[in-house]
Write a protein that holds these residues in place. Structure first.
Motif, PDB file in Angstrom:
ATOM      1  N   THR A   1     -82.758  -3.692 -21.866  1.00  0.00           N
ATOM      2  CA  THR A   1     -81.889  -4.750 -20.034  1.00  0.00           C
ATOM      3  C   THR A   1     -80.643  -4.843 -20.517  1.00  0.00           C
ATOM      4  O   THR A   1     -79.915  -5.517 -19.513  1.00  0.00           O
ATOM      5  CB  THR A   1     -82.991  -5.740 -20.365  1.00  0.00           C
ATOM      6  OG1 THR A   1     -84.802  -5.401 -19.956  1.00  0.00           O
ATOM      7  CG2 THR A   1     -82.718  -6.676 -18.570  1.00  0.00           C
TER       8      THR A   1
ATOM      9  N   ASN B   1     -77.917  -2.825 -18.760  1.00  0.00           N
ATOM     10  CA  ASN B   1     -78.459  -3.016 -18.152  1.00  0.00           C
ATOM     11  C   ASN B   1     -77.722  -3.896 -17.048  1.00  0.00           C
ATOM     12  O   ASN B   1     -77.873  -4.438 -16.069  1.00  0.00           O
ATOM     13  CB  ASN B   1     -80.036  -2.923 -17.155  1.00  0.00           C
ATOM     14  CG  ASN B   1     -80.126  -1.990 -15.908  1.00  0.00           C
ATOM     15  OD1 ASN B   1     -79.357  -1.410 -15.480  1.00  0.00           O
ATOM     16  ND2 ASN B   1     -80.700  -3.489 -14.733  1.00  0.00           N
ATOM     17  N   TYR B   2     -77.729  -5.262 -17.939  1.00  0.00           N
ATOM     18  CA  TYR B   2     -77.353  -6.093 -17.320  1.00  0.00           C
ATOM     19  C   TYR B   2     -76.319  -7.148 -18.171  1.00  0.00           C
ATOM     20  O   TYR B   2     -77.162  -7.113 -19.816  1.00  0.00           O
ATOM     21  CB  TYR B   2     -78.498  -7.442 -16.843  1.00  0.00           C
ATOM     22  CG  TYR B   2     -79.139  -7.017 -15.857  1.00  0.00           C
ATOM     23  CD1 TYR B   2     -79.089  -7.697 -14.900  1.00  0.00           C
ATOM     24  CD2 TYR B   2     -80.351  -6.220 -15.993  1.00  0.00           C
ATOM     25  CE1 TYR B   2     -79.399  -7.202 -13.372  1.00  0.00           C
ATOM     26  CE2 TYR B   2     -81.627  -6.401 -15.027  1.00  0.00           C
ATOM     27  CZ  TYR B   2     -81.519  -6.896 -13.664  1.00  0.00           C
ATOM     28  OH  TYR B   2     -81.718  -6.134 -12.101  1.00  0.00           O
TER      29      TYR B   2
ATOM     30  N   GLU C   1     -76.425 -13.184 -18.240  1.00  0.00           N
ATOM     31  CA  GLU C   1     -78.133 -13.256 -17.816  1.00  0.00           C
ATOM     32  C   GLU C   1     -79.030 -13.254 -17.946  1.00  0.00           C
ATOM     33  O   GLU C   1     -80.116 -13.232 -18.080  1.00  0.00           O
ATOM     34  CB  GLU C   1     -77.966 -12.029 -16.569  1.00  0.00           C
ATOM     35  CG  GLU C   1     -76.494 -12.077 -15.485  1.00  0.00           C
ATOM     36  CD  GLU C   1     -76.668 -13.339 -14.670  1.00  0.00           C
ATOM     37  OE1 GLU C   1     -77.741 -13.945 -14.236  1.00  0.00           O
ATOM     38  OE2 GLU C   1     -75.777 -13.388 -14.104  1.00  0.00           O
TER      39      GLU C   1
ATOM     40  N   LEU D   1     -80.463 -11.863  -8.482  1.00  0.00           N
ATOM     41  CA  LEU D   1     -80.781 -11.055  -9.553  1.00  0.00           C
ATOM     42  C   LEU D   1     -81.429 -11.356 -10.936  1.00  0.00           C
ATOM     43  O   LEU D   1     -81.748 -10.783 -11.317  1.00  0.00           O
ATOM     44  CB  LEU D   1     -79.438 -11.439  -9.934  1.00  0.00           C
ATOM     45  CG  LEU D   1     -78.751 -11.571 -10.958  1.00  0.00           C
ATOM     46  CD1 LEU D   1     -78.146  -9.488 -11.577  1.00  0.00           C
ATOM     47  CD2 LEU D   1     -76.847 -11.795 -11.692  1.00  0.00           C
TER      48      LEU D   1
ATOM     49  N   LEU E   1     -84.667  -9.050 -12.629  1.00  0.00           N
ATOM     50  CA  LEU E   1     -83.791  -8.757 -13.725  1.00  0.00           C
ATOM     51  C   LEU E   1     -85.477  -8.702 -14.446  1.00  0.00           C
ATOM     52  O   LEU E   1     -85.346  -7.556 -15.040  1.00  0.00           O
ATOM     53  CB  LEU E   1     -83.302 -10.189 -14.394  1.00  0.00           C
ATOM     54  CG  LEU E   1     -83.656 -10.804 -16.574  1.00  0.00           C
ATOM     55  CD1 LEU E   1     -82.369  -9.043 -16.303  1.00  0.00           C
ATOM     56  CD2 LEU E   1     -82.776 -11.953 -16.180  1.00  0.00           C
TER      57      LEU E   1
ATOM     58  N   THR F   1     -87.009  -5.622 -13.749  1.00  0.00           N
ATOM     59  CA  THR F   1     -86.124  -4.962 -14.586  1.00  0.00           C
ATOM     60  C   THR F   1     -86.600  -3.929 -16.038  1.00  0.00           C
ATOM     61  O   THR F   1     -87.249  -3.056 -16.283  1.00  0.00           O
ATOM     62  CB  THR F   1     -84.542  -4.690 -14.898  1.00  0.00           C
ATOM     63  OG1 THR F   1     -83.904  -4.489 -13.731  1.00  0.00           O
ATOM     64  CG2 THR F   1     -84.273  -3.841 -15.784  1.00  0.00           C
TER      65      THR F   1
END
Length: 253
Positions: A45, A48-49, A53, A139, A143, A146
């Protein structure tokens, strides 16, 4: 506070524990499996972010429990009061009233109307804010979606690791059990993390965002009606369109 979210999470875990029953929770606790699923999922994760976040994930999750649900019915009632006062005393008379509003979006919109902006300009400003708010909410939901996607995948990775370890130690029966535990429990942890926590939280965040945006669209129409100086009865009929039929009947009664 959203009791349904709390009951859903607690109830799901209680049912899982009851299903485990005679085996005992000890048989379902395996540190290597937890490390693979939780550590691997958070690592994926983070790729990915942005870190900002990820660090805000707890605050986002809390919105499913503690976020105050916007009420379209209450919002319409406020606009009716404002429309009647503006009709009698002029829109400038609302300047003192909006200071007591908790809804910053409504306060900003009415202030724009008081300042004398054209309706098209007011709509453009408010809808731009709605769009950016929707993106922020999306978003947060994405999250958790994901994480819910990665967790079962990392569970399968752990299963493969456990199976490889088991096949390499077939000659030693005592080592087959721990390897098999890693193989099975990683899939179990991944499924629990995804289907009891992450996916339901993402769904609740999307639902709350949708409800909030509906109320904000109502606020935009209400502000434009005030700006145009429309009759309070027309304002009521226009804004009632945002309510389900049954609530419209109750509002009229």
């Amino acid at each position: 506070m959203d009791i349904a979210t709390i009951l859903g999470v607690v109830g799901s875990f209680v049912l899982v524990v009851l299903a485990i029953g005679p085996s005992g929770l000890g048989a379902f606790i395996n540190v290597p499996s937890l490390i693979i699923v939780v550590g691997g999922t958070m690592g994926a994760t983070m790729i990915n972010y942005p870190l900002k976040e990820i660090l805000g994930i707890v605050g986002v999750a809390m919105k499913t429990v503690f976020a105050k649900e916007a009420s379209a019915k209450d919002t319409i009632a406020k606009f009716m009061d404002f429309a009647q006062k503006a009709r009698r005393e002029g829109i400038l008379s609302l300047e003192g009233d909006i200071k007591e509003l908790e809804d910053e979006f409504m306060k900003k919109g009415i202030q724009l109307a008081i300042d004398g902006l054209e309706p098209n300009a007011i709509r453009e400003i408010m809808e731009t804010e709605i769009n950016y708010t929707m993106n922020r909410h999306k978003l947060g939901a994405d999250l958790f979606t994901t994480i819910g996607t990665f967790a079962p995948a990392l569970g399968m990775v752990g299963t493969l690791i456990g199976l490889v370890q088991m096949l390499q130690s077939m000659e030693d029966p005592s080592s087959i059990g721990p390897a098999m535990a890693v193989a099975l429990l990683t899939t179990f942890y991944g499924a629990i993390l995804a289907n009891i926590i992450c996916m339901p939280v993402a769904g609740k965040l999307k639902m709350r965002s949708s409800q909030e945006m509906e109320v904000r669209e109502l606020v935009v129409e209400g502000v434009l009606s005030l700006s145009s100086g429309e009759n309070p009865r027309i304002v009521e009929q226009k804004l009632a369109c945002f309510l389900p039929p049954k609530q419209r009947e109750l509002a009229e009664d």
